[in-house]
Design an enzyme around this catalytic site. Sequence first.
Site, PDB file in Angstrom:
ATOM      1  N   PRO A 181     -96.242  34.210  25.984  1.00  0.00           N
ATOM      2  CA  PRO A 181     -97.034  36.045  26.670  1.00  0.00           C
ATOM      3  C   PRO A 181     -96.157  36.601  25.873  1.00  0.00           C
ATOM      4  O   PRO A 181     -95.151  37.275  26.196  1.00  0.00           O
ATOM      5  CB  PRO A 181     -95.983  35.492  27.778  1.00  0.00           C
ATOM      6  N   CYS A 182     -96.857  36.718  24.982  1.00  0.00           N
ATOM      7  CA  CYS A 182     -96.858  37.905  24.121  1.00  0.00           C
ATOM      8  C   CYS A 182     -97.113  39.629  24.536  1.00  0.00           C
ATOM      9  O   CYS A 182     -96.339  40.346  24.683  1.00  0.00           O
ATOM     10  CB  CYS A 182     -96.958  38.190  22.683  1.00  0.00           C
TER      11      CYS A 182
END
Length: 134
Positions: free
Chosen positions: A99-100
Amino acid sequence: MHYLTRPCWLGWILVGGDPGFERLAADAVRLVKAPGAPVDLPLDPRGTAFEQRVWQALRDIPIGSTAAYSDIATRIGEPHASREVAQACAAKPLAVVIPCHRVVRRDGTLGGYRWGTRRKRALLAREAAGRAAS
Protein backbone atom coordinates in the site's frame (compact mmCIF):
# COMPACT_ATOMS: atom_id res chain seq x y z
CA MET A 1 -6.92 -21.88 -20.88
CA HIS A 2 -9.09 -19.68 -23.01
CA TYR A 3 -10.09 -16.17 -22.01
CA LEU A 4 -12.21 -13.70 -23.90
CA THR A 5 -12.59 -10.01 -23.27
CA ARG A 6 -15.57 -7.85 -24.07
CA PRO A 7 -16.35 -4.19 -23.48
CA CYS A 8 -18.54 -3.03 -20.63
CA TRP A 9 -19.21 0.32 -18.98
CA LEU A 10 -16.15 -0.17 -16.72
CA GLY A 11 -13.81 -0.83 -19.63
CA TRP A 12 -13.03 -4.42 -20.60
CA ILE A 13 -14.07 -7.47 -18.61
CA LEU A 14 -12.77 -11.01 -18.64
CA VAL A 15 -15.28 -13.63 -19.73
CA GLY A 16 -14.74 -17.30 -19.07
CA GLY A 17 -11.54 -18.61 -17.66
CA ASP A 18 -10.79 -21.31 -15.19
CA PRO A 19 -11.97 -21.43 -11.56
CA GLY A 20 -8.46 -20.86 -10.18
CA PHE A 21 -8.03 -17.67 -12.14
CA GLU A 22 -11.51 -16.48 -11.22
CA ARG A 23 -10.70 -17.03 -7.50
CA LEU A 24 -7.50 -15.00 -7.82
CA ALA A 25 -9.35 -12.20 -9.62
CA ALA A 26 -12.05 -12.21 -6.93
CA ASP A 27 -9.39 -11.99 -4.19
CA ALA A 28 -7.76 -9.03 -5.93
CA VAL A 29 -11.10 -7.22 -6.21
CA ARG A 30 -11.91 -8.01 -2.56
CA LEU A 31 -8.60 -6.47 -1.49
CA VAL A 32 -9.52 -3.19 -3.22
CA LYS A 33 -13.11 -3.15 -1.94
CA ALA A 34 -12.27 -4.25 1.60
CA PRO A 35 -8.64 -3.51 2.51
CA GLY A 36 -7.42 -5.94 5.09
CA ALA A 37 -9.79 -8.68 3.96
CA PRO A 38 -8.11 -12.06 4.07
CA VAL A 39 -6.85 -12.96 0.62
CA ASP A 40 -4.45 -15.59 -0.61
CA LEU A 41 -2.65 -14.17 -3.62
CA PRO A 42 0.53 -15.99 -4.74
CA LEU A 43 2.68 -12.89 -5.16
CA ASP A 44 6.43 -12.63 -5.42
CA PRO A 45 7.34 -8.98 -6.02
CA ARG A 46 10.94 -8.60 -7.10
CA GLY A 47 13.07 -5.68 -5.97
CA THR A 48 16.34 -4.70 -4.39
CA ALA A 49 16.99 -5.33 -0.71
CA PHE A 50 16.27 -1.65 -0.04
CA GLU A 51 12.98 -1.81 -1.97
CA GLN A 52 11.96 -4.97 -0.08
CA ARG A 53 12.56 -3.18 3.26
CA VAL A 54 10.48 -0.21 2.10
CA TRP A 55 7.69 -2.44 0.83
CA GLN A 56 7.56 -4.31 4.14
CA ALA A 57 7.33 -1.00 6.01
CA LEU A 58 4.44 -0.01 3.72
CA ARG A 59 2.59 -3.21 4.64
CA ASP A 60 2.97 -2.24 8.30
CA ILE A 61 1.04 1.04 7.88
CA PRO A 62 -2.41 0.41 9.39
CA ILE A 63 -5.43 0.54 7.11
CA GLY A 64 -6.91 4.03 7.10
CA SER A 65 -3.63 5.60 8.24
CA THR A 66 -0.86 7.38 6.39
CA ALA A 67 2.87 7.86 6.93
CA ALA A 68 5.32 10.33 5.45
CA TYR A 69 8.12 9.23 3.16
CA SER A 70 10.54 10.43 5.84
CA ASP A 71 8.75 8.29 8.46
CA ILE A 72 9.25 5.20 6.30
CA ALA A 73 12.91 6.11 5.77
CA THR A 74 13.40 6.37 9.54
CA ARG A 75 11.54 3.08 10.18
CA ILE A 76 13.91 1.18 7.91
CA GLY A 77 16.99 2.78 9.45
CA GLU A 78 17.76 5.18 6.59
CA PRO A 79 16.56 8.56 7.95
CA HIS A 80 18.04 10.57 5.06
CA ALA A 81 16.57 8.38 2.31
CA SER A 82 13.11 9.95 1.82
CA ARG A 83 13.69 10.38 -1.91
CA GLU A 84 14.83 6.79 -2.25
CA VAL A 85 11.71 5.66 -0.37
CA ALA A 86 9.59 7.57 -2.89
CA GLN A 87 11.50 5.87 -5.71
CA ALA A 88 10.91 2.45 -4.14
CA CYS A 89 7.20 3.26 -3.94
CA ALA A 90 7.18 4.18 -7.63
CA ALA A 91 9.11 1.02 -8.55
CA LYS A 92 6.65 -1.24 -6.75
CA PRO A 93 4.86 -3.51 -9.23
CA LEU A 94 1.74 -4.18 -7.12
CA ALA A 95 -0.87 -1.54 -6.38
CA VAL A 96 -2.92 -1.87 -3.17
CA VAL A 97 -1.29 -5.15 -2.07
CA ILE A 98 1.80 -3.18 -1.09
CA PRO A 99 0.00 0.00 0.00
CA CYS A 100 2.20 2.86 -1.16
CA HIS A 101 -0.99 4.90 -1.50
CA ARG A 102 -0.74 5.32 2.30
CA VAL A 103 2.50 7.29 1.98
CA VAL A 104 2.17 11.08 1.84
CA ARG A 105 4.43 14.09 2.00
CA ARG A 106 5.55 15.41 5.38
CA ASP A 107 2.97 18.26 5.11
CA GLY A 108 0.15 15.73 4.59
CA THR A 109 -0.40 16.39 0.88
CA LEU A 110 -0.74 13.35 -1.32
CA GLY A 111 2.45 13.52 -3.33
CA GLY A 112 2.69 11.35 -6.41
CA TYR A 113 1.22 7.95 -7.13
CA ARG A 114 2.17 5.65 -9.96
CA TRP A 115 -1.50 5.00 -10.73
CA GLY A 116 -2.62 8.65 -10.39
CA THR A 117 -3.38 10.89 -7.43
CA ARG A 118 -7.11 10.65 -8.11
CA ARG A 119 -6.93 6.91 -7.48
CA LYS A 120 -4.70 7.46 -4.42
CA ARG A 121 -7.26 9.89 -2.96
CA ALA A 122 -10.08 7.40 -3.62
CA LEU A 123 -8.20 4.51 -1.97
CA LEU A 124 -7.44 6.58 1.11
CA ALA A 125 -11.06 7.76 1.33
CA ARG A 126 -12.35 4.18 1.05
CA GLU A 127 -9.98 3.01 3.78
CA ALA A 128 -10.86 5.94 6.05
CA ALA A 129 -14.58 5.25 5.59
CA GLY A 130 -14.07 1.56 6.36
CA ARG A 131 -12.07 2.39 9.46
CA ALA A 132 -14.76 4.82 10.67
CA ALA A 133 -17.47 2.19 10.13
CA SER A 134 -15.66 -0.47 12.18
